[in-house]
Motif scaffolding. Structure first.
Motif, PDB file in Angstrom:
ATOM      1  N   LEU A  82      51.349  13.056  58.131  1.00  0.00           N
ATOM      2  CA  LEU A  82      50.548  14.158  57.610  1.00  0.00           C
ATOM      3  C   LEU A  82      50.757  15.444  58.400  1.00  0.00           C
ATOM      4  CD1 LEU A  82      47.314  12.135  56.862  1.00  0.00           C
ATOM      5  CD2 LEU A  82      48.850  13.138  55.174  1.00  0.00           C
ATOM      6  N   ARG A 103      43.938  13.820  53.716  1.00  0.00           N
ATOM      7  CA  ARG A 103      43.478  15.122  54.197  1.00  0.00           C
ATOM      8  C   ARG A 103      42.022  15.307  53.740  1.00  0.00           C
ATOM      9  NH1 ARG A 103      47.842  18.038  56.097  1.00  0.00           N
ATOM     10  NH2 ARG A 103      49.860  17.187  55.423  1.00  0.00           N
ATOM     11  N   CYS A 136      44.923   7.099  54.286  1.00  0.00           N
ATOM     12  CA  CYS A 136      44.546   8.164  55.206  1.00  0.00           C
ATOM     13  C   CYS A 136      44.762   9.460  54.442  1.00  0.00           C
ATOM     14  CB  CYS A 136      45.389   8.133  56.481  1.00  0.00           C
ATOM     15  SG  CYS A 136      44.842   9.301  57.748  1.00  0.00           S
ATOM     16  N   TYR A 148      41.512  14.799  58.994  1.00  0.00           N
ATOM     17  CA  TYR A 148      41.991  13.654  58.243  1.00  0.00           C
ATOM     18  C   TYR A 148      40.939  12.552  58.232  1.00  0.00           C
ATOM     19  CZ  TYR A 148      46.335  16.133  59.310  1.00  0.00           C
ATOM     20  OH  TYR A 148      47.295  17.096  59.443  1.00  0.00           O
TER      21      TYR A 148
END
Length: 252
Positions: A107, A167, A165, A85
């Motif tokens: 996430l 991936r 934030c 991440y």
């Protein structure tokens, strides 16, 4: 083996003196067991003004590169993003306690979510905090919702791109930040919105510093002709991504 969340920061000379406060906010983060952060600080340029302000910490990687603006600097930093991440942190901003842990919880908990955002408080020069009175509800943001709101509200999104934030693989697939002199983070936000569900956390996730030297406060940033051009290409890219129907997560 410990897992990493990558913090990406673009910096230039005028903002370098704020790195110490950003670092303190990172050190105050409490991560879940088995996690650590790695801070990638990328100078936009190759001068001598930034390095003295970079904290001495083995969790920090500092590099310089040819000047191209903050989007170029952040994208160059991705070459060294050795985690799942990527969290954006501007050099002059600060993370409130718990910000990283909340992003990771979302996430890690839902693979259909490609990116997170959170509530912002503006950190004023006198130390006071000012909030935004139109934050969305806490929870998922469906694909296309940011573009729809942004278009209907004079190119202002309901969530702040400085809190993203993401991936890492999704960020790389989109090519990082847009090659624009400004609004490169808005371009990324709308591209993410076009291909993936997001998430908004109503708990404060960023203290966004307001000061006379910040790039968004300069006259060039509000030049109407250039702004219209930036917004046009940002929207066109988002609509093109939606048209071609590539999305995260991919389906077989």
């Amino acid at each position: 083996m410990r897992r990493r969340i990558i913090i990406v920061t673009a910096v230039h000379g005028p903002s370098a003196h704020h790195l110490g406060d950003a670092y303190k906010s990172l050190c105050a983060q409490e991560l879940p067991d088995g996690w650590e952060w790695h801070w990638l600080i990328q100078e936009d340029g190759q001068g001598e003004d930034v390095a003295p302000h970079v904290p001495d910490d083995e969790r920090i990687t500092f590099r310089q590169g040819r000047r191209g603006g903050p989007g170029v600097a952040r994208t160059l930093a991705l070459a060294h993003a050795d985690g799942e991440y990527v969290k954006i942190l501007d050099a002059d901003d600060q993370l409130p306690p718990g910000a990283l842990a909340r992003d990771l919880a979302v996430l890690e908990g839902d693979p259909s979510i490609g990116w997170t955002t959170s509530r912002v408080l503006d950190l004023m020069p006198d130390g006071t905090m000012v909030g935004f009175d139109q934050d969305p509800e806490d929870g998922p943001i469906e694909r296309g919702a940011v573009l729809e709101h942004w278009r209907a509200h004079s190119f202002r999104a309901q969530v702040h791109p400085a809190t993203l934030c993401v991936r890492r693989d999704l960020l790389l697939a989109l090519g990082g930040w847009m090659a624009l002199p400004a609004s490169e983070d808005t371009g990324l936000l709308l591209a993410l919105d076009a291909v993936s569900r997001g998430y908004f956390t109503r708990e404060v996730g960023l203290h966004y510093r307001k000061w006379e030297g910040q790039a968004t406060g300069q006259a060039a940033h509000t030049n109407a002709e250039e702004r219209d051009t930036r917004m046009a290409v940002v929207e066109a890219r988002a609509r093109a991504l939606a048209y071609y129907r590539w999305q995260h997560p991919t389906t077989s």
